[in-house]
Scaffold this active site. Structure first.
Site, mmCIF file in Angstrom:
data_model
loop_
_atom_site.group_PDB
_atom_site.id
_atom_site.type_symbol
_atom_site.label_atom_id
_atom_site.label_comp_id
_atom_site.label_asym_id
_atom_site.label_seq_id
_atom_site.Cartn_x
_atom_site.Cartn_y
_atom_site.Cartn_z
ATOM 1 N N ASP A 94 1.237 -1.205 -0.035
ATOM 2 C CA ASP A 94 0.363 0.330 0.004
ATOM 3 C C ASP A 94 1.058 1.371 0.192
ATOM 4 O O ASP A 94 2.350 0.769 0.361
ATOM 5 C CB ASP A 94 -0.723 0.542 1.172
ATOM 6 C CG ASP A 94 -0.176 -0.187 2.571
ATOM 7 O OD1 ASP A 94 1.217 -0.200 2.752
ATOM 8 O OD2 ASP A 94 -0.631 -0.415 3.815
ATOM 9 N N ASP A 269 -7.736 -7.661 0.834
ATOM 10 C CA ASP A 269 -7.396 -7.567 2.408
ATOM 11 C C ASP A 269 -7.670 -7.279 3.381
ATOM 12 O O ASP A 269 -8.990 -6.114 3.529
ATOM 13 C CB ASP A 269 -5.873 -6.839 1.547
ATOM 14 C CG ASP A 269 -6.092 -5.407 2.139
ATOM 15 O OD1 ASP A 269 -5.710 -5.185 3.376
ATOM 16 O OD2 ASP A 269 -6.827 -4.201 1.334
ATOM 17 N N CYS A 307 -13.357 -28.889 7.678
ATOM 18 C CA CYS A 307 -12.216 -27.595 7.749
ATOM 19 C C CYS A 307 -11.222 -28.700 7.371
ATOM 20 O O CYS A 307 -10.268 -29.610 7.433
ATOM 21 C CB CYS A 307 -11.711 -26.845 8.647
ATOM 22 S SG CYS A 307 -10.188 -25.630 7.838
ATOM 23 N N CYS A 309 -7.972 -27.492 7.185
ATOM 24 C CA CYS A 309 -5.819 -26.871 7.111
ATOM 25 C C CYS A 309 -5.668 -27.679 8.338
ATOM 26 O O CYS A 309 -6.239 -28.844 8.815
ATOM 27 C CB CYS A 309 -7.013 -25.821 7.806
ATOM 28 S SG CYS A 309 -7.281 -25.106 9.987
ATOM 29 N N CYS A 312 -7.311 -27.967 11.772
ATOM 30 C CA CYS A 312 -8.631 -29.206 11.987
ATOM 31 C C CYS A 312 -8.361 -30.357 11.689
ATOM 32 O O CYS A 312 -8.827 -31.220 12.269
ATOM 33 C CB CYS A 312 -9.557 -28.611 11.235
ATOM 34 S SG CYS A 312 -9.747 -26.769 11.721
ATOM 35 N N HIS A 338 -5.989 -21.637 10.483
ATOM 36 C CA HIS A 338 -7.605 -22.312 10.694
ATOM 37 C C HIS A 338 -7.709 -21.057 9.951
ATOM 38 O O HIS A 338 -9.074 -21.406 8.749
ATOM 39 C CB HIS A 338 -8.007 -22.644 11.803
ATOM 40 C CG HIS A 338 -9.851 -22.793 11.292
ATOM 41 N ND1 HIS A 338 -10.501 -23.539 11.484
ATOM 42 C CD2 HIS A 338 -10.082 -21.411 11.996
ATOM 43 C CE1 HIS A 338 -11.500 -23.496 10.705
ATOM 44 N NE2 HIS A 338 -11.689 -22.136 11.440
HETATM 45 ZN ZN LIG Z 1 -9.571 -25.144 9.927
#
Ligand SMILES: [Zn+2]
Length: 391
Positions: A94, A269, A307, A309, A312, A338
């Site tokens: 930015d 963002d 999930c 990720c 998880c 996560h």
């Molecule tokens: Zn997760």
């Protein structure tokens, strides 16, 4: 020659949603996309490899923070941000303008630029459209933004108009300065106009008509009710050229992504997903949960059972709850992973829905399940973070 390009691959027939691909010197970005924010050239608590695994395609770094510490010249000596922080994907920086207005002290705005004192050591500094181009050239991000003026919320029509007109003049100065570097970098223009529909339309038309290959929409999510933000975008999007990517600056909660895409935005963002994660706020399809809450003390299942990720796949909610309650270092990493994965997967799901022609149904189903954090809670958090920053 710049290797930057943007192609639209699918458009929704019932909204302004579209799926596209941005090509940069450091790789492709499929849109819509969420960009994790690495304020200090690091997305707090995770490594570049973990960012990749979570699905990050592009990250954002803050010019204001990096020019103060460690300094853009030092980063240039290390070959630019990509080498310095070991991230070989695309980066967006930015302009530093937003932070000067929110963090800098004793600001003095003139046609030349903005003089202010560093929030770190009080040293006197001046940012001009030209000096920002030099600093961002040294940082070497793929996409860079020009110095702009973000009017406060609320403000008078005259203040909004003055800030917008100066932003436009600065955009032209930035473009000329940037041309001097003949770099691979791509400069986006920034639309301003505060909360005045007529100014927003005017700004979108003006910035859209300049040779910037992309457009960022600035000055939103500065304390206004969300409905007001969505309403304004209805004036901005129709005025923008279809062939340029549109970046909604500093906006990016799960519901923002789902709604913003339908209003024609391609890039988002926000520090929110990583910041709230560090405070115990984790995203699920039903809304944001507080993992520190006693109800997770004995929960054998993951934060979200399906999930994908790292967190998880490997840990129970009870374990993550325990780490959060004891303020263990690992919590910050697992919670951040996560939430990042949640946002990046959501962007992929939105893209797939747009391509399949099912975006409106996806949006409605998502919003029917997801309970957004209330305006009051958001405002309280904002005040808390502001107060913490001033200490
Ligand atoms: Zn997760």
């Amino acid at each position: 020659m710049s290797s930057f390009s943007f192609t639209v691959e699918a458009e929704c027939s019932k909204s302004w949603a579209r799926a596209g691909t941005i090509q940069t010197a450091h790789g492709k970005i499929q849109t819509p996309i969420f960009m994790p924010v690495g304020t200090q050239a690091t997305v707090k608590s995770v490594t570049p490899e973990e960012l990749r695994e979570a699905g990050a395609a592009i990250i954002l770094a803050n010019t204001y923070h990096l020019m103060l510490r460690p300094g853009s010249q030092l980063i240039a000596d290390f070959g630019g941000l990509h080498h310095f922080m070991h991230w070989d994907g695309p980066i967006l920086t930015d302009s530093g303008g937003f932070q000067v207005f929110s963090l800098g002290h004793l600001r003095k705005l003139s046609e030349e630029g903005v003089a202010f004192k560093s929030h770190l050591d009080g040293s006197a500094l001046l940012l001009t459209p030209e000096s920002v181009m030099q600093i961002e050239h040294e940082l070497s991000a793929d996409i860079i933004l020009p110095l702009d003026i973000c009017a406060a919320y609320p403000c008078t029509y005259d203040t909004a108009k003055e800030a917008m007109e100066r932003t436009h003049r600065w955009a032209e100065r930035a473009w000329i300065a940037k041309e001097g570097y003949q770099s691979e970098q791509t400069l986006f223009g920034i639309v301003q106009g505060a909360f005045e529909p007529e100014l927003r339309e005017q700004s979108a038309r003006f910035i859209g008509s300049l040779p910037f290959p992309g457009v960022s929409i600035g000055g939103l999510s500065v304390g206004e009710p969300k409905l007001e933000m969505w309403d304004l975008l209805k004036y901005v999007t129709p005025e923008l050229p279809k062939g340029k990517p549109r970046h909604l600056l500093g906006v990016g909660s799960p519901e923002d992504l789902v709604i913003g895409v339908g209003l024609g935005m391609d890039m988002f963002d926000c520090v929110l997903p990583t910041r709230v994660a560090r405070h115990g706020g984790l995203f699920t399809r039903y809304g944001r949960i507080n993992i520190k809450s006693a109800r997770y003390r004995t929960e054998h299942r993951a934060i979200e059972e399906d999930c994908d990720c790292y967190t998880c796949r490997n840990f129970s909610a009870a374990y993550v709850h325990h780490l959060a309650r004891t303020e263990e270092q690992l919590y910050y990493r697992l919670g951040t992973i996560h939430n990042l994965r949640f946002m990046l997967r959501l962007a992929v799901q939105l893209r797939a829905a747009i391509i399949a022609g099912t975006y409106p149904a996806f949006r409605d189903n998502f919003l029917a399940l997801y309970t957004p954090t209330s305006e009051q809670v958001r405002e309280n958090q904002r005040q808390k973070w502001k107060a913490a920053r001033l200490q």
